[in-house]
Motif scaffolding. Structure first.
Motif, PDB file in Angstrom:
ATOM      1  N   GLU A   1      48.408  47.064  30.098  1.00 40.52           N
ATOM      2  CA  GLU A   1      49.110  45.770  30.107  1.00 40.52           C
ATOM      3  C   GLU A   1      48.169  44.614  29.756  1.00 40.52           C
ATOM      4  O   GLU A   1      48.087  43.609  30.465  1.00 40.52           O
ATOM      5  CB  GLU A   1      49.768  45.532  31.483  1.00 40.52           C
ATOM      6  N   ILE A   2      47.481  44.760  28.646  1.00 38.81           N
ATOM      7  CA  ILE A   2      46.489  43.767  28.237  1.00 38.81           C
ATOM      8  C   ILE A   2      47.148  42.658  27.417  1.00 38.81           C
ATOM      9  O   ILE A   2      48.052  42.911  26.616  1.00 38.81           O
ATOM     10  CB  ILE A   2      45.347  44.439  27.439  1.00 38.81           C
TER      11      ILE A   2
ATOM     12  N   PRO B   1      47.761  51.480  39.340  1.00 35.45           N
ATOM     13  CA  PRO B   1      47.234  50.110  39.366  1.00 35.45           C
ATOM     14  C   PRO B   1      46.486  49.811  40.662  1.00 35.45           C
ATOM     15  O   PRO B   1      46.936  50.163  41.749  1.00 35.45           O
ATOM     16  CB  PRO B   1      48.494  49.242  39.251  1.00 35.45           C
ATOM     17  N   VAL B   2      45.337  49.157  40.523  1.00 37.08           N
ATOM     18  CA  VAL B   2      44.599  48.677  41.698  1.00 37.08           C
ATOM     19  C   VAL B   2      44.483  47.158  41.671  1.00 37.08           C
ATOM     20  O   VAL B   2      44.249  46.530  42.711  1.00 37.08           O
ATOM     21  CB  VAL B   2      43.194  49.302  41.783  1.00 37.08           C
ATOM     22  N   ARG B   3      44.667  46.570  40.481  1.00 35.69           N
ATOM     23  CA  ARG B   3      44.646  45.112  40.378  1.00 35.69           C
ATOM     24  C   ARG B   3      45.401  44.676  39.141  1.00 35.69           C
ATOM     25  O   ARG B   3      45.109  45.121  38.031  1.00 35.69           O
ATOM     26  CB  ARG B   3      43.217  44.587  40.322  1.00 35.69           C
ATOM     27  N   ARG B   4      46.365  43.790  39.311  1.00 35.78           N
ATOM     28  CA  ARG B   4      47.154  43.275  38.199  1.00 35.78           C
ATOM     29  C   ARG B   4      46.715  41.862  37.852  1.00 35.78           C
ATOM     30  O   ARG B   4      46.107  41.162  38.657  1.00 35.78           O
ATOM     31  CB  ARG B   4      48.639  43.309  38.538  1.00 35.78           C
ATOM     32  N   ASN B   5      47.040  41.444  36.615  1.00 36.13           N
ATOM     33  CA  ASN B   5      46.710  40.097  36.140  1.00 36.13           C
ATOM     34  C   ASN B   5      45.233  39.761  36.349  1.00 36.13           C
ATOM     35  O   ASN B   5      44.877  38.680  36.807  1.00 36.13           O
ATOM     36  CB  ASN B   5      47.589  39.054  36.839  1.00 36.13           C
TER      37      ASN B   5
ATOM     38  N   GLN C   1      38.310  34.431  23.246  1.00 37.65           N
ATOM     39  CA  GLN C   1      39.340  34.065  24.211  1.00 37.65           C
ATOM     40  C   GLN C   1      39.410  35.080  25.354  1.00 37.65           C
ATOM     41  O   GLN C   1      39.066  36.252  25.186  1.00 37.65           O
ATOM     42  CB  GLN C   1      40.702  33.948  23.517  1.00 37.65           C
ATOM     43  N   LYS C   2      39.871  34.611  26.506  1.00 41.07           N
ATOM     44  CA  LYS C   2      39.992  35.462  27.682  1.00 41.07           C
ATOM     45  C   LYS C   2      41.156  36.440  27.528  1.00 41.07           C
ATOM     46  O   LYS C   2      42.056  36.245  26.715  1.00 41.07           O
ATOM     47  CB  LYS C   2      40.187  34.612  28.929  1.00 41.07           C
ATOM     48  N   ILE C   3      41.117  37.476  28.333  1.00 41.45           N
ATOM     49  CA  ILE C   3      42.202  38.446  28.376  1.00 41.45           C
ATOM     50  C   ILE C   3      42.619  38.674  29.823  1.00 41.45           C
ATOM     51  O   ILE C   3      41.843  38.464  30.754  1.00 41.45           O
ATOM     52  CB  ILE C   3      41.807  39.797  27.746  1.00 41.45           C
ATOM     53  N   SER C   4      43.853  39.105  29.991  1.00 39.87           N
ATOM     54  CA  SER C   4      44.324  39.555  31.302  1.00 39.87           C
ATOM     55  C   SER C   4      44.783  40.997  31.155  1.00 39.87           C
ATOM     56  O   SER C   4      45.245  41.407  30.086  1.00 39.87           O
ATOM     57  CB  SER C   4      45.473  38.682  31.804  1.00 39.87           C
ATOM     58  N   PHE C   5      44.649  41.771  32.220  1.00 40.03           N
ATOM     59  CA  PHE C   5      45.066  43.168  32.158  1.00 40.03           C
ATOM     60  C   PHE C   5      45.267  43.711  33.560  1.00 40.03           C
ATOM     61  O   PHE C   5      44.904  43.079  34.560  1.00 40.03           O
ATOM     62  CB  PHE C   5      44.042  44.023  31.394  1.00 40.03           C
ATOM     63  N   THR C   6      45.853  44.872  33.609  1.00 43.26           N
ATOM     64  CA  THR C   6      45.953  45.630  34.855  1.00 43.26           C
ATOM     65  C   THR C   6      44.847  46.675  34.844  1.00 43.26           C
ATOM     66  O   THR C   6      44.697  47.408  33.864  1.00 43.26           O
ATOM     67  CB  THR C   6      47.323  46.324  34.976  1.00 43.26           C
ATOM     68  N   TYR C   7      44.072  46.707  35.931  1.00 49.54           N
ATOM     69  CA  TYR C   7      43.018  47.715  36.017  1.00 49.54           C
ATOM     70  C   TYR C   7      43.492  48.830  36.935  1.00 49.54           C
ATOM     71  O   TYR C   7      44.065  48.587  37.996  1.00 49.54           O
ATOM     72  CB  TYR C   7      41.712  47.116  36.526  1.00 49.54           C
TER      73      TYR C   7
END
Length: 332
Positions: free
Chosen positions: A213-214, A172-176, A155-161
């Motif tokens: 924030e994964i 943070p440089v990119r959210r979601n 399954q896919k994941i979302s996170f803040t990089y």
């Protein structure tokens, strides 16, 4: 120390005493075994019962050297890890940048507990732990666990990089950020996530210590076989070798001309994946199958000891790099 009762408990306590206080250089006498049983566990035991429990431990397969055998005392001869193995594991934890300092300290104490009390005196160097660089993402192990779960579930994941700022902290440089995760690779003293970002048809790499924030999403992964030049599954060892410093890109045949004196460095970095062929008394040809973007940094490291022969595109890139560097050092 609370009193522990029961014959089975006495056997387990006796085994723990042998693990903690004995080794080949520190055998325990019958008197010492009885003393530790009473001092540590509140168990009063006689010589016959202790001797009988040792016999039961031997029947259970415990490798215990006895007084009758060595005429010195009782000690646990075989452990899960010997002292040298524990020392190597502790040093590995201490020098691993991707493990937060607090977690490294906890892991080291766990490893220490697998040896006897005498082994702990041999690893006093761990007081230098704060001197080693460790990342500060306290959610690292939690994130690692979630990524592993997502890979297993497909399954896919979302996170803040994030990226590190001049204050040494993550920003943070990119959210979601949503990706399809395929593998985790430990390389260059860091952990990397190998994944696909849906907008592109390639694999990208993300340092796990820079992920926060994964969340595991209900959406299924994009099948890796849909990506150009990708197999159904990733051979992690081969993939790490082909992507030096975990830079992306498709592997290509790269041929270098290097000083023979650099052969050890080539082996250190690429192992058996590098072909080395002597050209003359002082030079050799090095043939690799690697992503050109990452190999640039290897080439720069050896400067005048290394020349790119193939491919022409990489040779031109190195030339442009050198011209750009020279421009920075031209006198006004």
């Amino acid at each position: 120390m609370p009193t522990i009762g029961g014959k089975k408990a006495a056997i387990l306590c006796l085994l723990e005493i042998l693990r903690r206080y004995s080794d080949i250089d520190h055998p325990l006498s019958m008197h010492q075994l009885i003393h530790y049983l009473h001092q540590n566990y509140g168990i009063s035991a006689e010589r016959k019962s202790v001797s009988r429990n040792i016999s039961l431990l031997l029947e259970m397969g415990m490798d215990i050297s006895t007084y009758e055998e060595n005429h010195r005392g009782y000690f646990l001869r075989e452990r899960e890890f010997d002292n040298l193995e524990l020392r190597i594991l502790i040093d590995s934890v201490m020098t691993s940048r991707y493990i937060p300092e607090s977690d490294a300290k906890r892991l080291i104490h766990k490893l220490e507990s697998l040896g006897s009390i005498y082994f702990r005196h041999q690893v006093r160097h761990v007081h230098s732990l704060p001197s080693w660089p460790h990342q500060h993402n306290k959610a690292f192990f939690f994130n690692l666990d979630l990524i592993n779960e997502a890979i297993d579930l497909g399954q896919k994941i979302s996170f803040t990089y994030n990226q590190y700022g001049t204050d040494g902290r993550l920003h943070p440089v990119r959210r979601n950020f949503i990706v399809s995760p395929y593998a985790l690779i430990a390389a260059n003293t860091q952990y990397y996530l190998v994944a696909n970002y849906a907008k592109y048809d390639n694999l990208s790499h993300y340092r796990v210590d820079q992920i926060t924030e994964i969340t595991i999403l209900p959406e299924e992964n994009r099948p890796i076989r849909e990506l150009p030049h990708c197999p159904d599954a990733i051979d992690i060892g081969k993939y790490a070798q082909e992507h030096f410093l975990m830079y992306g890109g498709a592997p290509e045949r790269v041929v270098l001309k290097m000083d023979i004196s650099c052969a050890g460095d080539v082996v250190d970095v690429f192992g058996a994946n590098a072909q080395m062929q002597p050209l003359d008394e002082t030079h050799m040809k090095v043939i690799l199958n690697v992503a050109p973007e990452g190999i640039r940094y290897f080439i720069w490291q050896f400067g005048w000891h290394c020349e790119v022969l193939e491919p022409a595109s990489l040779r031109n890139t190195i030339r442009e790099d050198l011209e750009s560097i020279m421009e920075k050092y031209r006198e006004n």
